[in-house]
Write a protein that holds these residues in place. Structure first.
Motif, short mmCIF file in Angstrom:
data_model
loop_
_atom_site.label_atom_id
_atom_site.label_comp_id
_atom_site.label_asym_id
_atom_site.label_seq_id
_atom_site.Cartn_x
_atom_site.Cartn_y
_atom_site.Cartn_z
N ALA A 22 0.82 -1.20 0.00
CA ALA A 22 0.00 0.00 0.00
C ALA A 22 0.86 1.26 0.00
O ALA A 22 1.95 1.28 0.59
CB ALA A 22 -0.92 0.00 1.21
N ALA A 23 0.35 2.29 -0.63
CA ALA A 23 1.04 3.59 -0.68
C ALA A 23 0.02 4.67 -0.40
O ALA A 23 -0.59 5.21 -1.32
CB ALA A 23 1.71 3.80 -2.02
N SER A 24 -0.17 4.96 0.85
CA SER A 24 -1.18 5.92 1.26
C SER A 24 -0.91 7.29 0.66
O SER A 24 0.19 7.82 0.73
CB SER A 24 -1.22 6.01 2.79
OG SER A 24 -2.19 6.95 3.21
N GLY A 25 -1.95 7.88 0.06
CA GLY A 25 -1.83 9.21 -0.49
C GLY A 25 -1.24 9.28 -1.87
O GLY A 25 -1.12 10.37 -2.44
N ALA A 54 -8.20 2.19 -6.38
CA ALA A 54 -8.88 3.07 -5.43
C ALA A 54 -8.20 3.06 -4.07
O ALA A 54 -8.25 4.05 -3.34
CB ALA A 54 -10.34 2.66 -5.30
N LYS A 55 -7.58 1.95 -3.74
CA LYS A 55 -6.89 1.82 -2.45
C LYS A 55 -5.39 2.02 -2.58
O LYS A 55 -4.67 1.89 -1.58
CB LYS A 55 -7.17 0.45 -1.84
CG LYS A 55 -8.64 0.21 -1.50
CD LYS A 55 -8.82 -1.17 -0.85
CE LYS A 55 -10.28 -1.41 -0.49
NZ LYS A 55 -10.48 -2.75 0.12
#
Length: 126
Positions: free
Chosen positions: A23-26, A75-76
């Protein structure tokens, strides 16, 4: 720099399955190629699979074809690695890596990637 965070590792019996997440938030992955690598004790970092968001193409190391599947949820901002039919030789720390797709010449070479997560441990018991 892309803040990559891997998760989903753990202990599994031979023949079992795990799904890893990167995951790579932002961030959005639209301009990136995302890859999975692994490193077993005493060995070099080995390319597992990669996904180019430029064209949707996926790439696998020969020993992973048919057992591992890379996918994404845009989207995530998350890339997944579904690992099936695991065996003891799959035991390693698994890392995800990213780079802008136009810099990638060798999709499963660690040298092609600039941003790395810290890894997640996968242990397969025989």
């Amino acid at each position: 720099e892309v803040p990559l965070v891997e998760s989903g590792g753990g202990l599994v019996q031979a023949g079992g399955s795990l799904r890893l997440s990167c995951a790579a938030s932002g961030f959005t992955f639209d301009n990136y190629t995302i890859a999975w690598f692994r490193q077993a004790p005493g060995k070099g970092r080995e390319g597992v699979s990669s996904l180019s968001f430029a064209n949707g193409n996926t790439y696998y190391a020969d020993s992973m074809k048919g057992r591992f599947t890379i996918s994404s949820d845009n989207a995530k901002s998350t890339v997944y690695l579904q690992m099936d039919s695991l065996n003891a030789e799959d035991t390693a720390v698994y890392y995800c890596a990213a780079r802008y797709w136009w810099y990638i010449s060798h999709y499963l070479s660690p040298a092609s990637y600039s941003d790395w997560g810290r890894g997640t441990q996968v242990t397969v018991s025989s």
